[in-house]
Write a protein that holds these residues in place. Structure first.
Motif, mmCIF file in Angstrom:
data_model
loop_
_atom_site.group_PDB
_atom_site.id
_atom_site.type_symbol
_atom_site.label_atom_id
_atom_site.label_comp_id
_atom_site.label_asym_id
_atom_site.label_seq_id
_atom_site.Cartn_x
_atom_site.Cartn_y
_atom_site.Cartn_z
ATOM 1 N N ALA A 45 0.831 -1.201 0.000
ATOM 2 C CA ALA A 45 0.000 0.000 0.000
ATOM 3 C C ALA A 45 0.868 1.254 0.000
ATOM 4 C CB ALA A 45 -0.904 0.001 1.221
ATOM 5 N N VAL A 46 0.365 2.268 -0.670
ATOM 6 C CA VAL A 46 1.032 3.573 -0.681
ATOM 7 C C VAL A 46 0.053 4.574 -0.072
ATOM 8 C CG1 VAL A 46 1.964 5.409 -2.142
ATOM 9 C CG2 VAL A 46 2.397 3.018 -2.724
ATOM 10 N N ASP A 47 0.555 5.395 0.821
ATOM 11 C CA ASP A 47 -0.326 6.330 1.522
ATOM 12 C C ASP A 47 -0.591 7.550 0.632
ATOM 13 O OD1 ASP A 47 -1.758 7.882 3.228
ATOM 14 O OD2 ASP A 47 -0.340 7.737 4.907
ATOM 15 N N PHE A 48 -1.510 7.370 -0.303
ATOM 16 C CA PHE A 48 -1.798 8.433 -1.257
ATOM 17 C C PHE A 48 -2.556 9.602 -0.618
ATOM 18 C CE2 PHE A 48 -0.675 5.453 -4.680
ATOM 19 C CZ PHE A 48 -0.019 6.320 -5.537
ATOM 20 N N ALA A 49 -3.281 9.327 0.453
ATOM 21 C CA ALA A 49 -3.954 10.429 1.145
ATOM 22 C C ALA A 49 -2.907 11.404 1.694
ATOM 23 C CB ALA A 49 -4.827 9.890 2.269
ATOM 24 N N ARG A 50 -1.823 10.826 2.189
ATOM 25 C CA ARG A 50 -0.731 11.660 2.688
ATOM 26 C C ARG A 50 -0.122 12.487 1.559
ATOM 27 N NH1 ARG A 50 3.497 11.993 6.648
ATOM 28 N NH2 ARG A 50 5.427 12.528 5.582
ATOM 29 N N ALA A 51 -0.022 11.878 0.368
ATOM 30 C CA ALA A 51 0.511 12.632 -0.786
ATOM 31 C C ALA A 51 -0.360 13.854 -1.052
ATOM 32 C CB ALA A 51 0.581 11.731 -2.019
ATOM 33 N N GLY A 52 -1.675 13.655 -1.037
ATOM 34 C CA GLY A 52 -2.590 14.776 -1.238
ATOM 35 C C GLY A 52 -2.450 15.815 -0.141
ATOM 36 N N ALA A 53 -2.290 15.348 1.084
ATOM 37 C CA ALA A 53 -2.162 16.267 2.219
ATOM 38 C C ALA A 53 -0.900 17.122 2.106
ATOM 39 C CB ALA A 53 -2.155 15.470 3.530
ATOM 40 N N LEU A 54 0.207 16.500 1.662
ATOM 41 C CA LEU A 54 1.457 17.252 1.511
ATOM 42 C C LEU A 54 1.304 18.347 0.457
ATOM 43 C CD1 LEU A 54 4.090 14.350 1.624
ATOM 44 C CD2 LEU A 54 3.774 16.160 3.331
ATOM 45 N N ALA A 55 0.603 18.012 -0.635
ATOM 46 C CA ALA A 55 0.383 19.006 -1.697
ATOM 47 C C ALA A 55 -0.430 20.178 -1.161
ATOM 48 C CB ALA A 55 -0.318 18.351 -2.885
ATOM 49 N N ALA A 56 -1.463 19.875 -0.386
ATOM 50 C CA ALA A 56 -2.322 20.933 0.174
ATOM 51 C C ALA A 56 -1.527 21.829 1.121
ATOM 52 C CB ALA A 56 -3.509 20.304 0.893
ATOM 53 N N ALA A 57 -0.742 21.203 1.991
ATOM 54 C CA ALA A 57 0.029 21.984 2.965
ATOM 55 C C ALA A 57 0.996 22.931 2.243
ATOM 56 C CB ALA A 57 0.791 21.039 3.899
ATOM 57 N N HIS A 58 1.592 22.434 1.162
ATOM 58 C CA HIS A 58 2.538 23.255 0.401
ATOM 59 C C HIS A 58 1.839 24.472 -0.205
ATOM 60 C CE1 HIS A 58 5.899 24.322 -2.147
ATOM 61 N NE2 HIS A 58 5.209 24.099 -3.253
ATOM 62 N N LEU A 59 0.686 24.265 -0.819
ATOM 63 C CA LEU A 59 -0.038 25.390 -1.442
ATOM 64 C C LEU A 59 -0.527 26.382 -0.385
ATOM 65 C CD1 LEU A 59 -2.079 23.632 -4.312
ATOM 66 C CD2 LEU A 59 0.116 24.861 -4.474
ATOM 67 N N LEU A 60 -0.986 25.862 0.740
ATOM 68 C CA LEU A 60 -1.452 26.764 1.816
ATOM 69 C C LEU A 60 -0.297 27.622 2.323
ATOM 70 C CD1 LEU A 60 -3.855 24.505 3.938
ATOM 71 C CD2 LEU A 60 -4.464 26.358 2.355
ATOM 72 N N GLU A 61 0.845 26.980 2.489
ATOM 73 C CA GLU A 61 2.012 27.704 3.001
ATOM 74 C C GLU A 61 2.416 28.841 2.063
ATOM 75 O OE1 GLU A 61 5.050 24.877 4.227
ATOM 76 O OE2 GLU A 61 6.541 26.505 4.074
ATOM 77 N N LEU A 62 2.156 28.637 0.764
ATOM 78 C CA LEU A 62 2.484 29.668 -0.222
ATOM 79 C C LEU A 62 1.400 30.744 -0.308
ATOM 80 C CD1 LEU A 62 3.924 27.354 -3.036
ATOM 81 C CD2 LEU A 62 5.235 29.005 -1.663
ATOM 82 N N GLY A 63 0.356 30.588 0.499
ATOM 83 C CA GLY A 63 -0.671 31.632 0.568
ATOM 84 C C GLY A 63 -1.862 31.421 -0.356
ATOM 85 N N HIS A 64 -1.906 30.299 -1.043
ATOM 86 C CA HIS A 64 -3.014 30.079 -1.976
ATOM 87 C C HIS A 64 -4.304 29.724 -1.232
ATOM 88 C CE1 HIS A 64 -0.445 30.372 -5.476
ATOM 89 N NE2 HIS A 64 0.462 29.682 -4.797
ATOM 90 N N ARG A 65 -5.413 30.311 -1.735
ATOM 91 C CA ARG A 65 -6.727 30.018 -1.152
ATOM 92 C C ARG A 65 -7.721 29.604 -2.236
ATOM 93 N NH1 ARG A 65 -3.682 29.949 2.189
ATOM 94 N NH2 ARG A 65 -3.582 30.988 4.215
ATOM 95 N N ASP A 66 -7.535 30.172 -3.456
ATOM 96 C CA ASP A 66 -8.401 29.815 -4.590
ATOM 97 C C ASP A 66 -7.714 28.733 -5.406
ATOM 98 O OD1 ASP A 66 -10.491 31.771 -4.154
ATOM 99 O OD2 ASP A 66 -8.950 33.265 -4.663
ATOM 100 N N ILE A 67 -8.072 27.490 -5.126
ATOM 101 C CA ILE A 67 -7.330 26.351 -5.687
ATOM 102 C C ILE A 67 -8.271 25.476 -6.502
ATOM 103 C CG2 ILE A 67 -5.874 24.366 -5.141
ATOM 104 C CD1 ILE A 67 -5.242 25.727 -2.444
ATOM 105 N N GLY A 68 -7.875 25.200 -7.741
ATOM 106 C CA GLY A 68 -8.638 24.273 -8.573
ATOM 107 C C GLY A 68 -8.105 22.855 -8.401
#
Lengths: 340, 340
Positions: free
Chosen positions: A159-182
């Motif tokens: 198994a690969v923890d793909f939910a974690r992959a998604g979470a890391l992507a979200a954290a990165h975009l949030l840290e960069l200040g993004h709020r309007d995300i497609g």
């Protein structure tokens, strides 16, 4: 190097007969067998990896079933799996099931217990997983790239923890200040990639951000589909400052679309994917992505399949692959003050 | 659909035993065979494609040996070959030899006359071709993507007129007014791609243009290598207005390098490749290339291999694939008056 064919020629038999003598698998006429063994001795033939493996009572040929060889992720997995298999003294045969469960079943019927002593099955759909379960009695099967470690299948899996992959992507975009995300959610060979999008959305929600349904598209995982979807997304929601795609192909297609729209990546719009295929670092701007460490997963899968063949009763039903990791490249940057 | 496994379960034997009964290949104890046949009748089991093909005395499993699955051209060939094989009632097993002739030999030893009833071998090096020739006695082998139709190999082959592909690229660039042209020659799995560059240079010479050695680089065929080589080429010869690459990966890498150098494609520099992989139309700007019609060649190869298995004595030693065709997209344009 003396080959099996040369032995066959000298013994005046077919290569298959030599092989049968080496394996003791079929009745070969004793005189013929003696002639073959004599030829082997005279030529100094050293049985290949396979023959040696068989001598030890080990299986020698593994099969890898995958659904879509045209998706660049799979060839990268094949490359690493083949090397891992070979370095362990096994051959690897690859079957492309062409995204069709019926084709997958036909291949599995064909190879189970005959060609292959163990089968790796990459992320496929539920119907096929069920079929694998019924075939498990005739050949060891290991599912790999299982996307939901919290819901293990009936078969042994990596198994690969793909939910974690998604979470890391979200954290990165949030840290960069993004709020309007497609969001571009791939509908891959194993079904909708929603473990990834669920992980992404969970982090967004925890930060108090709701993604509008209009900013989410579900599409086939290809560059072309990512391109078309991004065109649509930006038409729907021109204020978006970032796009998250559940795989790199979609993200690469989205970045191409943004170029066509004369929106600069990442100054106007940041783009992030998941997987880290080779192409991710080769495009311009190079893609920020969450690496699932394909080669490491492939090596682990081959290692575990071999164990499953050798000592089936001692194997855990699920093994978790190394965790996904964020790889920051040039396609993501801070949200511009102007766009809000 | 009733599966072989279900038959095996009902007859209390392994899937391999059921398979053996269907094939009459090994001695199965008469009582066991009767139990298997009874289970088949009771369950209404229909043998799969393979079993049906075998009934007609036809072979059922083909193998495709290729050198580098990580090069996107190969997966595209696999996809088309697998579909063609399957529609003709055959399975296709893929072996990646990892650019290593010794590995290729080990695979061929393993599959010849056992797993595979015929083997397609894609463009490999001379050492491996010689090995194939010695193995031809135990299994039909067809070479495909042979690059030099004017010099056929000792084995049956499908040839592609790659010199013509190079010539078409040259004619296109000349017509657009280019005279200062750089060349990236790929050093692929089958060796240097010089049939292509020879065809290109012949057209240039006929037009009275000599290419300076400094404007020619020989490199591995990958995007990364194309990128690095183009950086070097433009440093050596900033006056170049066009780049010809012997394959699309190099051309795509070159186009990325030009972006990095802030040279516009095609206004400053035109770029053309050969192959027409999927990625060629997916990058921005879309790549002009000479299509070698991969899917058509794959289908032809599978068809010819099957004929070679069925009626080996009636087959021509070489079959020419459909001719390459120029596909004009956005990466080539007229030479600018300013740059000369």
């Amino acid at each position: 190097m003396i080959t099996l064919s040369e032995v066959a020629k000298r013994a005046q038999v077919t290569a298959a007969t030599v092989s049968n003598v080496l394996r003791n698998r079929e009745k070969v006429h004793p005189e013929t067998a003696e002639r073959v063994l004599k030829a082997i001795a005279e030529l100094g033939y050293r049985p290949n990896l396979n023959a040696r493996a068989l001598k030890k009572g080990r299986s020698s040929t593994l099969a890898l079933m995958l659904s879509n060889i045209a998706n660049p992720f799979y060839p990268e997995f094949v490359l690493a799996a083949e090397r891992a298999a070979r370095s362990a003294g096994h051959f690897l045969l690859v079957c492309n099931t062409d995204d069709d469960a019926k084709v997958g079943q036909a291949y599995l019927n064909q190879i189970a217990g005959t060609f292959a002593d163990g089968v790796l099955v990459m992320n496929t759909d539920i119907a096929f997983n069920e079929f694998c379960t019924s075939t498990m009695q005739s050949v060891p099967i290991l599912l790999t790239m299982w996307e939901r470690p919290e819901a293990p299948p009936a078969l042994p899996c990596i198994a690969v923890d793909f939910a974690r992959a998604g979470a890391l992507a979200a954290a990165h975009l949030l840290e960069l200040g993004h709020r309007d995300i497609g969001m571009l959610i791939g509908d891959g060979c194993g079904g909708l990639q929603n473990a990834r999008s669920d992980g992404f959305l969970a982090v967004l929600r925890a930060a108090g951000i709701e993604t509008d349904a209009a900013a989410v598209l579900q599409i086939r995982d290809s560059i072309d589909a990512g391109y078309a979807a991004c065109m649509q997304l930006m038409a729907n929601r021109p204020q978006l400052t970032a796009i998250f795609a559940t795989n790199d192909l979609l993200a690469i297609g989205a970045a191409q679309a943004l170029i066509t729209l004369r929106r600069t990546v990442p100054d106007d719009v940041s783009v992030i994917g998941i997987t880290d295929i080779q192409l991710a670092h080769q495009v311009h701007p190079a893609l920020t992505t969450v690496a699932i460490q394909t080669a490491a997963v492939a090596e682990l899968s081959v290692d575990r399949l071999i164990r499953l063949i050798q000592t089936p009763d001692q194997q855990p039903s699920m093994v978790l692959a190394p965790p996904p990791e964020l790889v920051v490249r040039a396609s993501t940057g801070p949200r511009r003050a102007a766009s809000s």
